[in-house]
Design an enzyme around this catalytic site. Structure first.
Site, PDB file in Angstrom:
ATOM      1  N   ASP A 173       0.855  -1.181   0.000  1.00  0.00           N
ATOM      2  CA  ASP A 173       0.000   0.000   0.000  1.00  0.00           C
ATOM      3  C   ASP A 173       0.899   1.242   0.000  1.00  0.00           C
ATOM      4  OD1 ASP A 173       1.029   0.014   2.522  1.00  0.00           O
ATOM      5  OD2 ASP A 173      -0.877   0.347   3.538  1.00  0.00           O
ATOM      6  N   THR A 226       0.319   4.411   2.109  1.00  0.00           N
ATOM      7  CA  THR A 226       0.463   5.120   3.373  1.00  0.00           C
ATOM      8  C   THR A 226       1.338   4.340   4.343  1.00  0.00           C
ATOM      9  OG1 THR A 226      -1.730   6.057   3.079  1.00  0.00           O
ATOM     10  CG2 THR A 226      -0.781   6.185   5.284  1.00  0.00           C
TER      11      THR A 226
END
Length: 457
Positions: A296, A298
């Site tokens: 991902d 973040t």
């Protein structure tokens, strides 16, 4: 009566029924299982049988090949016992104490003494020790990043579920314990992490397949060697047995097995220096065979902190730098957005706040009324623009930033002072604050490394 918590009789009854927040921390694999898995192998059975023969007929210097057998077993046992100790210490819950209401009085007890249906009191900084349901929320917000990876605080209202392992970041409240001990979410999660599962290894499977073939060949080969030794020479039975063992030993890939274990052990030590836990040595092979990695953004490619990309005044206004410099100082624990603004804008002196509404995920805005400077608000544009004068150009600009993946906040002002948590009616948009996530300094290097290794991201 339920608002006063459990009575002493209720607590004792639940303890007798085992409805208490205690759980056995042992992993599913004992020391005996680890030793058995590394000792009772096909390779050890074949080599061990030959070793027994040599120990019987002697001399002992012919039994040096037993070092391979012992070394191979010791390497696997030591590595997996170290992993077991680390996994046994694994715990998502670190809060040693809990505050509960019992007999109408607040008590501080060990987290392991919390029982089912206990009424727990939580404040900012507290960790949720057991799963429960909120019965009283006063702007309660929790951080569930330890469980879900999502760093944004989540507002909890009466009736919402709380998961053990999360932290209170704002507000306070009370919740009733609905799952304790091994039933709680955090304990189930840590139990899953500690659970042992045998990994698939092509190297190990290939060696085992060859050893299965050797097992079928070894008996007739041993008989033929023994017969030929006795018939073709004047050697005695002991010398014939030693010669047969030497001939059979050449069939067994001792060096291959030992070097495979050493390679795995070296890889395990190198990973350990990088704080990677190898639960089973053969897992290193699986890591080496990775050709696709999914990740991902973040916290992986980006840092956990935000940065101010730009401050854009709306048409007819100027940048409200003094207001932006004063707003972060009104909160004891500024959230990520206010912290980014504080880093980008110099602090403002001489602005005294007479009323403050701290940021809340439920409201999606914060604000303060400053003496001689009016009321200043900072929050989600869709919330503040609902009560602000509609300006199509502002909404268009917000949409453009949002499409590029930026986070946009609206700065607005009002002549009315803040009362309670109600937005003033005469909100006027002043400026947009565009936030972006900071890219990690090593992100490009990391992605390039995967490319060089033939791993698709």
């Amino acid at each position: 009566a339920r608002a006063l918590g459990l009575t002493s009789a209720d607590v004792n009854r639940r303890i007798e029924q085992g409805q208490v927040n205690r759980v056995e921390d042992a992993t599913s694999r004992s020391h005996e299982d680890i030793i058995r898995a590394n000792v009772l192998t096909r390779f050890n059975a074949i080599l061990g049988s030959l070793l027994v023969v040599i120990l019987i007929v002697g001399p002992l210097n012919d039994a040096l090949f037993g070092i391979v057998l012992v070394s191979n077993a010791v390497i696997g046992i030591v590595q997996e016992v170290r992993a077991k100790r680390t996994l046994d210490r694994l715990a998502l819950l670190s809060a040693p104490q809990a505050r509960v209401l019992r007999d109408g009085t607040e008590h501080e007890i060990a987290m392991s003494d919390v029982v089912l249906d206990d009424l727990a009191v939580v404040n900012p900084g507290d960790q949720i020790g057991v799963d429960g349901t909120v019965v009283d929320s006063r702007s309660l917000e929790v951080d569930e990043s330890l469980l879900t990876g999502e760093s944004d605080p989540i507002a909890k209202q009466t009736g919402d579920e709380l998961l053990s392992g999360s932290f209170v970041v704002a507000g306070n409240g009370r919740y009733r314990a609905t799952k304790v001990g091994g039933d709680s979410y955090a304990n189930q999660l840590s139990s899953e992490a500690r659970r042992f599962s045998l990994v698939s290894s092509e190297l190990r499977s290939g060696i085992d397949q060859f050893l299965r073939f050797v097992t079928w060949v070894i008996i007739p080969t041993a008989i033929l060697l023994l017969v030929s030794q006795l018939a073709g020479t004047d050697a005695g039975v002991r010398d014939a047995l030693r010669g047969s063992v030497a001939g059979i030993g050449a069939i067994i890939p001792e060096g291959l097995v030992l070097l495979t274990s050493i390679a795995f052990a070296v890889g395990g030590m190198r990973l350990a220096r990088r704080r990677v836990l190898v639960q089973e040595l053969a897992a290193i092979e699986g890591l080496a065979r990775v050709d696709v990695i999914c990740l991902d953004k973040t916290g992986t490619l980006t840092e956990s902190r935000l940065a101010v990309a730009s401050i854009e005044p709306v048409p007819g206004e100027s940048a409200p730098l003094e207001a932006l410099g004063a707003l972060p100082q009104t909160e004891d624990r500024p959230n990520a957005s206010l912290a980014a603004i504080a880093d980008a804008v110099p602090s403002t002196t001489g602005w005294s706040a007479s009323a403050v509404v701290p940021f809340s995920s439920a409201r999606k805005w914060s604000g303060a009324t400053f003496a001689d400077h009016g009321t200043w608000l900072l929050g989600a544009p869709d919330v503040l623009l609902d009560v602000a004068t509609t300006r199509p150009a502002v909404r268009t600009r917000i949409a453009e930033h949002t499409e590029r993946g930026h986070r946009v906040l609206l700065v607005a002002r009002s002549e009315q002072p803040l009362t309670d948590e109600t937005l003033p009616r005469d909100v006027q948009p002043v400026s947009l604050v565009v936030l972006e996530e900071r890219i990690r300094a090593d992100a490009a290097e990391t992605l390039s490394y995967f490319t060089d290794q033939g791993v698709e991201v």
